[in-house]
Design an enzyme around this catalytic site. Structure first.
Site, short mmCIF file in Angstrom:
data_model
loop_
_atom_site.label_atom_id
_atom_site.label_comp_id
_atom_site.label_asym_id
_atom_site.label_seq_id
_atom_site.Cartn_x
_atom_site.Cartn_y
_atom_site.Cartn_z
N SER A 210 -10.58 108.90 -35.11
CA SER A 210 -11.09 108.91 -33.73
C SER A 210 -12.54 108.47 -33.66
O SER A 210 -13.30 108.57 -34.64
CB SER A 210 -10.98 110.30 -33.13
OG SER A 210 -9.66 110.79 -33.22
N1 SAH Z 1 -7.90 113.72 -36.26
C1 SAH Z 1 -7.78 112.44 -36.94
C2 SAH Z 1 -7.35 111.31 -36.02
C3 SAH Z 1 -5.99 111.49 -35.58
S1 SAH Z 1 -5.04 110.05 -35.22
C4 SAH Z 1 -9.05 112.09 -37.66
O1 SAH Z 1 -10.04 112.82 -37.58
O2 SAH Z 1 -9.04 111.08 -38.36
C5 SAH Z 1 -3.54 110.93 -34.85
C6 SAH Z 1 -2.75 111.36 -36.06
O3 SAH Z 1 -1.70 112.20 -35.60
C7 SAH Z 1 -2.10 110.21 -36.81
O4 SAH Z 1 -2.47 110.23 -38.15
C8 SAH Z 1 -0.60 110.48 -36.64
O5 SAH Z 1 0.17 110.11 -37.78
C9 SAH Z 1 -0.57 111.99 -36.41
N2 SAH Z 1 0.59 112.52 -35.72
C10 SAH Z 1 1.33 111.94 -34.76
N3 SAH Z 1 2.32 112.76 -34.37
C11 SAH Z 1 2.20 113.91 -35.10
C12 SAH Z 1 2.92 115.14 -35.16
N4 SAH Z 1 4.00 115.38 -34.39
N5 SAH Z 1 2.50 116.09 -36.03
C13 SAH Z 1 1.44 115.88 -36.84
N6 SAH Z 1 0.72 114.73 -36.82
C14 SAH Z 1 1.09 113.77 -35.97
#
Ligand code: SAH
Length: 203
Positions: free
Chosen positions: A52
């Site tokens: 992010s």
């Molecule tokens: N917090 C992260 C950015 C998140 S991007 C950072 O600091 O880098 C969103 C992430 O959520 C992605 O890696 C994606 O694979 C994950 N994601 C999507 N659906 C999900 C779910 N149901 N449970 C856990 N993770 C999930």
């Protein structure tokens, strides 16, 4: 980055700003993107996912009102960067990533830098992590089209949830949901944001 892109845009909590100054963001981005690590933009981390934008990480962290004694659940570990920022501010972070390769990579980065108070698990975060509930803070960093009920259930009375909610492939609303000491839930909309969708294991 922190002064110009985060403090100047309105994040005021000094503990959050100093955590943002401390966490080496370049450790959480792939080598090819490292020279952009301190730009205020999301960056690709592989598997179509992104780390992010730092301002959004800081904003969500501030909205969660972290306390040193808090236990936090994060859904969407991604690179592990948001988990590291939280780990600077709270007692323990439990974080779930649906993509096993990303979960493994994030765990390695967090271990390498020396975060001992983060536990990473690969799985679908929709169901939360009942074994470690309840949580003072739940932070969701992928966007569901509705707030998952298990996450509301696993929030402590007096706890806060920060979650982007909205339809897939559109702008979402960043919401803060609070559970009062009687268990009553209220929520407010903070800002329009854009996150990758919260996927389900059946997708
Ligand atoms: N917090 C992260 C950015 C998140 S991007 C950072 O600091 O880098 C969103 C992430 O959520 C992605 O890696 C994606 O694979 C994950 N994601 C999507 N659906 C999900 C779910 N149901 N449970 C856990 N993770 C999930």
């Amino acid at each position: 980055m922190v002064t110009r892109q985060i403090a100047d845009r309105g994040v005021r909590d000094q503990r959050v700003l100093s955590a943002m100054r401390k966490v080496p963001r370049h450790e959480f981005v792939p080598a090819a993107e490292r020279r952009h690590a301190y730009r205020d933009t999301p960056l690709p981390i592989g598997d179509g996912q992104t780390i992010s934008q730092p301002y959004i990480v800081a904003l969500m962290t501030e909205l969660a009102r972290p306390d040193p004694s808090d236990r936090v659940l994060e859904i969407g570990t991604g690179s592990g960067y948001q988990a590291a920022v939280l780990a600077e501010l709270v007692q323990h972070v439990y974080t779930i990533e649906i993509e096993p390769v990303l979960a493994q990579r994030a765990k390695q980065a967090l271990d390498r830098i020396g975060y001992r108070n983060v536990t990473v698990r690969a799985g679908d975060g929709y169901a939360g992590w009942p074994e470690h509930a309840p949580f003072d803070i739940v932070i969701v960093t992928a966007a569901p089209d509705h707030i998952p009920q298990p996450l509301i259930d696993q929030l402590k009375a007096g706890g806060r949830m920060v979650v982007p909610v909205g339809p897939i492939a559109s702008t979402q609303q960043l919401r803060v949901l609070e559970k009062d000491t009687t268990g009553k839930v209220s929520s407010s909309v903070v800002a329009p944001v854009r996150f990758v969708p919260l996927r389900r294991n059946s997708d």
